[in-house]
Motif scaffolding. Structure first.
Motif, mmCIF file in Angstrom:
data_model
loop_
_atom_site.group_PDB
_atom_site.id
_atom_site.type_symbol
_atom_site.label_atom_id
_atom_site.label_comp_id
_atom_site.label_asym_id
_atom_site.label_seq_id
_atom_site.Cartn_x
_atom_site.Cartn_y
_atom_site.Cartn_z
ATOM 1 N N GLU A 94 0.812 -1.210 0.000
ATOM 2 C CA GLU A 94 0.000 0.000 0.000
ATOM 3 C C GLU A 94 0.851 1.269 0.000
ATOM 4 O OE1 GLU A 94 -1.039 0.449 4.719
ATOM 5 O OE2 GLU A 94 -2.045 -1.069 3.522
ATOM 6 N N ASN A 95 2.131 1.142 0.249
ATOM 7 C CA ASN A 95 3.016 2.300 0.270
ATOM 8 C C ASN A 95 4.003 2.302 -0.892
ATOM 9 O OD1 ASN A 95 2.089 3.616 2.644
ATOM 10 N ND2 ASN A 95 3.005 1.990 3.837
ATOM 11 N N ASP A 96 3.635 1.728 -2.024
ATOM 12 C CA ASP A 96 4.533 1.651 -3.171
ATOM 13 C C ASP A 96 5.058 3.014 -3.600
ATOM 14 O OD1 ASP A 96 4.694 -1.054 -3.436
ATOM 15 O OD2 ASP A 96 3.151 -1.195 -4.977
ATOM 16 N N GLN A 97 4.203 4.025 -3.619
ATOM 17 C CA GLN A 97 4.628 5.349 -4.043
ATOM 18 C C GLN A 97 5.669 5.914 -3.076
ATOM 19 O OE1 GLN A 97 1.558 8.328 -4.210
ATOM 20 N NE2 GLN A 97 2.620 9.426 -5.833
ATOM 21 N N SER A 98 5.454 5.775 -1.780
ATOM 22 C CA SER A 98 6.423 6.249 -0.796
ATOM 23 C C SER A 98 7.729 5.477 -0.901
ATOM 24 C CB SER A 98 5.865 6.116 0.620
ATOM 25 O OG SER A 98 4.785 7.000 0.808
ATOM 26 N N ARG A 99 7.641 4.203 -1.153
ATOM 27 C CA ARG A 99 8.849 3.383 -1.270
ATOM 28 C C ARG A 99 9.684 3.819 -2.465
ATOM 29 N NH1 ARG A 99 7.917 -2.833 -1.641
ATOM 30 N NH2 ARG A 99 6.697 -2.033 -3.355
ATOM 31 N N GLN A 100 9.043 4.136 -3.584
ATOM 32 C CA GLN A 100 9.763 4.617 -4.761
ATOM 33 C C GLN A 100 10.435 5.952 -4.476
ATOM 34 O OE1 GLN A 100 6.909 4.698 -7.907
ATOM 35 N NE2 GLN A 100 6.796 2.476 -8.062
ATOM 36 N N LEU A 101 9.724 6.854 -3.786
ATOM 37 C CA LEU A 101 10.318 8.127 -3.399
ATOM 38 C C LEU A 101 11.537 7.907 -2.520
ATOM 39 C CD1 LEU A 101 7.280 10.414 -2.513
ATOM 40 C CD2 LEU A 101 9.026 10.861 -4.229
ATOM 41 N N TRP A 102 11.404 7.023 -1.545
ATOM 42 C CA TRP A 102 12.510 6.749 -0.629
ATOM 43 C C TRP A 102 13.726 6.219 -1.395
ATOM 44 C CZ3 TRP A 102 14.722 8.025 3.556
ATOM 45 C CH2 TRP A 102 15.709 7.228 4.113
ATOM 46 N N ARG A 103 13.510 5.316 -2.310
ATOM 47 C CA ARG A 103 14.638 4.756 -3.064
ATOM 48 C C ARG A 103 15.382 5.825 -3.854
ATOM 49 N NH1 ARG A 103 12.098 -0.904 -5.246
ATOM 50 N NH2 ARG A 103 12.327 -2.010 -3.269
ATOM 51 N N ARG A 104 14.667 6.815 -4.362
ATOM 52 C CA ARG A 104 15.314 7.895 -5.121
ATOM 53 C C ARG A 104 16.039 8.886 -4.231
ATOM 54 N NH1 ARG A 104 10.530 9.610 -9.051
ATOM 55 N NH2 ARG A 104 9.559 9.379 -7.064
ATOM 56 N N HIS A 105 15.631 9.023 -2.973
ATOM 57 C CA HIS A 105 16.145 10.071 -2.100
ATOM 58 C C HIS A 105 16.886 9.547 -0.864
ATOM 59 C CE1 HIS A 105 12.811 11.949 -4.309
ATOM 60 N NE2 HIS A 105 13.479 13.069 -4.194
ATOM 61 N N ALA A 106 17.004 8.259 -0.691
ATOM 62 C CA ALA A 106 17.549 7.683 0.539
ATOM 63 C C ALA A 106 18.881 8.313 0.934
ATOM 64 C CB ALA A 106 17.720 6.170 0.391
ATOM 65 N N PHE A 107 18.925 8.819 2.156
ATOM 66 C CA PHE A 107 20.132 9.351 2.790
ATOM 67 C C PHE A 107 20.704 10.586 2.104
ATOM 68 C CE2 PHE A 107 19.915 4.765 3.679
ATOM 69 C CZ PHE A 107 19.561 4.864 5.013
ATOM 70 N N TRP A 108 19.862 11.318 1.385
ATOM 71 C CA TRP A 108 20.296 12.603 0.843
ATOM 72 C C TRP A 108 20.619 13.544 1.994
ATOM 73 C CZ3 TRP A 108 17.187 14.945 -3.790
ATOM 74 C CH2 TRP A 108 17.349 14.133 -4.912
#
Length: 69
Positions: free
Chosen positions: A8-22
């Motif tokens: 249910e959080n696929d969109q948030s997970r994709q965002l996280w993968r693009r921005h992780a630890f910025w």
């Protein structure tokens, strides 16, 4: 991390993968100045208004640790 792994959080997970630890600077470079900033207990939250939603970045010691929309 467990919540980000759910379907249910696929969109948030994709965002996280693009921005992780910025860093804060990387977010500033990509999105500009936030519309709102909150700070407390060593955490800092940046909020960006995106159409009808809000994109929220959460930092600890200058490193992105969470984001959601």
């Amino acid at each position: 991390m467990i919540a980000l792994a759910s379907a249910e959080n696929d969109q948030s997970r994709q965002l996280w993968r693009r921005h992780a630890f910025w860093t804060c600077q990387q977010v500033l470079d990509a999105y500009g100045l936030p519309d709102q900033i909150e700070a407390g207990d060593g955490l800092m939250g940046w909020y960006y208004q995106a159409g009808e939603g809000t994109l929220h970045f959460e930092f600890y010691e200058g490193m992105l640790i969470n984001l959601w929309n």
